[in-house]
Scaffold this motif. Sequence first.
Motif, mmCIF file in Angstrom:
data_model
loop_
_atom_site.group_PDB
_atom_site.id
_atom_site.type_symbol
_atom_site.label_atom_id
_atom_site.label_comp_id
_atom_site.label_asym_id
_atom_site.label_seq_id
_atom_site.Cartn_x
_atom_site.Cartn_y
_atom_site.Cartn_z
ATOM 1 N N ALA A 1 0.596 -1.527 0.058
ATOM 2 C CA ALA A 1 -0.145 -0.218 -0.165
ATOM 3 C C ALA A 1 1.319 0.796 0.036
ATOM 4 O O ALA A 1 0.101 2.544 -0.370
ATOM 5 N N TYR A 2 1.822 0.893 0.700
ATOM 6 C CA TYR A 2 2.857 2.252 1.036
ATOM 7 C C TYR A 2 4.085 2.632 -0.325
ATOM 8 O O TYR A 2 5.363 3.151 0.221
ATOM 9 N N ALA A 3 3.744 1.001 -1.190
ATOM 10 C CA ALA A 3 5.546 0.863 -2.198
ATOM 11 C C ALA A 3 6.148 2.069 -2.444
ATOM 12 O O ALA A 3 7.192 2.432 -2.332
ATOM 13 N N ARG B 1 -1.846 -3.615 -4.551
ATOM 14 C CA ARG B 1 -1.511 -2.204 -4.394
ATOM 15 C C ARG B 1 -2.637 -1.201 -4.494
ATOM 16 O O ARG B 1 -3.864 -1.329 -4.297
ATOM 17 N N THR B 2 -2.355 -0.169 -4.071
ATOM 18 C CA THR B 2 -3.937 1.325 -3.804
ATOM 19 C C THR B 2 -3.322 2.652 -4.327
ATOM 20 O O THR B 2 -2.123 3.095 -4.846
ATOM 21 N N PHE B 3 -4.901 2.950 -4.917
ATOM 22 C CA PHE B 3 -4.754 4.731 -5.324
ATOM 23 C C PHE B 3 -5.159 5.041 -4.128
ATOM 24 O O PHE B 3 -5.369 6.189 -4.622
ATOM 25 N N SER B 4 -5.499 4.550 -2.891
ATOM 26 C CA SER B 4 -5.616 5.579 -2.024
ATOM 27 C C SER B 4 -4.275 6.459 -1.037
ATOM 28 O O SER B 4 -4.922 7.732 -0.186
ATOM 29 N N LYS B 5 -3.539 6.118 -1.132
ATOM 30 C CA LYS B 5 -1.987 6.881 -0.712
ATOM 31 C C LYS B 5 -1.226 7.301 -1.482
ATOM 32 O O LYS B 5 -1.299 8.861 -1.733
ATOM 33 N N ALA B 6 -0.605 7.329 -2.115
ATOM 34 C CA ALA B 6 0.146 8.243 -2.977
ATOM 35 C C ALA B 6 -0.163 8.815 -4.459
ATOM 36 O O ALA B 6 0.100 9.812 -4.216
ATOM 37 N N MET C 1 -12.660 6.792 -3.370
ATOM 38 C CA MET C 1 -12.536 6.468 -4.759
ATOM 39 C C MET C 1 -12.946 4.884 -4.692
ATOM 40 O O MET C 1 -13.245 3.816 -5.433
ATOM 41 N N ARG C 2 -11.686 4.832 -3.559
ATOM 42 C CA ARG C 2 -11.963 3.088 -3.436
ATOM 43 C C ARG C 2 -11.241 2.455 -4.904
ATOM 44 O O ARG C 2 -11.881 1.552 -5.001
ATOM 45 N N ILE C 3 -9.629 2.778 -4.710
ATOM 46 C CA ILE C 3 -9.181 1.361 -5.798
ATOM 47 C C ILE C 3 -8.085 0.819 -5.271
ATOM 48 O O ILE C 3 -6.812 1.632 -5.104
HETATM 49 C C1 LIG Z 1 -4.352 2.282 3.313
HETATM 50 C C2 LIG Z 1 -4.161 0.098 3.551
HETATM 51 C C3 LIG Z 1 -4.475 0.458 2.748
HETATM 52 C C4 LIG Z 1 -5.596 -0.012 2.624
HETATM 53 O O1 LIG Z 1 -5.425 0.100 1.169
HETATM 54 P P1 LIG Z 1 -7.182 0.918 0.032
HETATM 55 O O2 LIG Z 1 -7.081 0.211 -1.273
HETATM 56 O O3 LIG Z 1 -7.584 1.831 0.522
HETATM 57 O O4 LIG Z 1 -7.993 -0.675 0.651
HETATM 58 C C5 LIG Z 1 -4.128 -1.292 2.739
HETATM 59 N N1 LIG Z 1 -3.152 -1.649 2.900
HETATM 60 C C6 LIG Z 1 -2.563 -1.657 4.048
HETATM 61 C C7 LIG Z 1 -1.412 -1.871 4.896
HETATM 62 C C8 LIG Z 1 -2.828 -0.282 4.128
HETATM 63 O O5 LIG Z 1 -2.131 0.494 5.219
#
Ligand SMILES: *Cc1c(COP(=O)(O)O)cnc(C)c1O
Length: 356
Positions: free
Chosen positions: A189-191, A215-220, A226-228
């Motif tokens: 999630a934070y890569a 991986r996620t679009f929620s952080k960087a 939008m929950r992706i």
């Molecule tokens: C924030 C976080 C996620 C959440 O990701 P979403 O794509 O928003 O569901 C997943 N894993 C970790 C470790 C996180 O901190």
Amino acid sequence: MTSLIPSSRLEGLPGYGRGRATDALAFRHRLGSNECDAPPSADVIAAAYTSLAGANRYPDLRGETLSAELARRFGLDATEVAVSAGSVVLLEQLVRAYCDLGDEVVSGWRSYEAYPIIVGGAGATLVEAPLDEHHRIDPKTILAAIGPATRAVILCNPNNPTGTALAPDTLNRLIEAIPPDVLVIVDEAYAEFNSAATRQASAGLARRGNVAVLRTFSKAWGLAGMRIGYCLADPAIVGALQAVQPPFPLPAPAIAMAVAALGDEAGLRRRVTQAQVQRTTMIEELRAIGLPVAESAANFIWLPLDEDAEDLSRQFQDHGIAVRCFAGAGVRITTGTETDTDAVLAAVTQANERLK
Ligand SMILES: *Cc1c(COP(=O)(O)O)cnc(C)c1O
């Protein structure tokens, strides 16, 4: 009133505590949920608006428009990518696809609070492998925790809430030591905030037959609302995940915004650089004041304060700063703007003065 009784799997599941910032807009500094502080760019918002005109139609059956874009980005085949409404949903789908009732899933611990909920809710058991003394995932405890009932291992890298990351060669050696019939879920999630982690490293991991990278679009990428999320893995793993995935996993505006965001590489670099600069400042300054702070490869820092965690969290709260308190363990502070960092440092300095 209902006389219905939910599944016994629900007994003993922990609740998911929200960062206080999102509950109370009164906080001037919302550093509790590891979100990005800047709103999406005008282009990304425009992409969502454009997609709304077609809202009478179903979106992509499997989010193909976005997975094709991601496959190109990582040099993978489209069959090696799955998308869904948040990487937590993909994690749940992986656990459902690979675990039967009573199976075990190993994770470093302390780690992401959603893991016990997702694993327990799917009827499997989370086995906690303690972190090392530097708050890092410990390959020794992970390997020791793997037994005959283990179907999956979750490696959160960088780890939430401690911010620590495994070096790529340590991670590779650990994955190689895990039996090939155990699914390794690397939660990245934070890569993007980890200078050592590259896109190619993720793609390389995904080419191993027993690894799924989340991986996620929620952080960087700054699109938490939008929950992706997406999963990079062998086509057989993607196929198993999609076998339990309900159709239409992403709404059209989410797909449109993610694709537009991928086109803005400069925006990503800006957000990542800000987080890296602010985390370095916070770590150095807080250590100079005498507080314990773990190394961080993410957009947050971890103060392992044990029983003092709640006390310091309250001090932050009094200064209008929302942080995430893990009672009895530590405090997690998300990086924000320079102003946010100044507020954090001022609050800690004042708390320190009072103690003297
Ligand atoms: C924030 C976080 C996620 C959440 O990701 P979403 O794509 O928003 O569901 C997943 N894993 C970790 C470790 C996180 O901190």
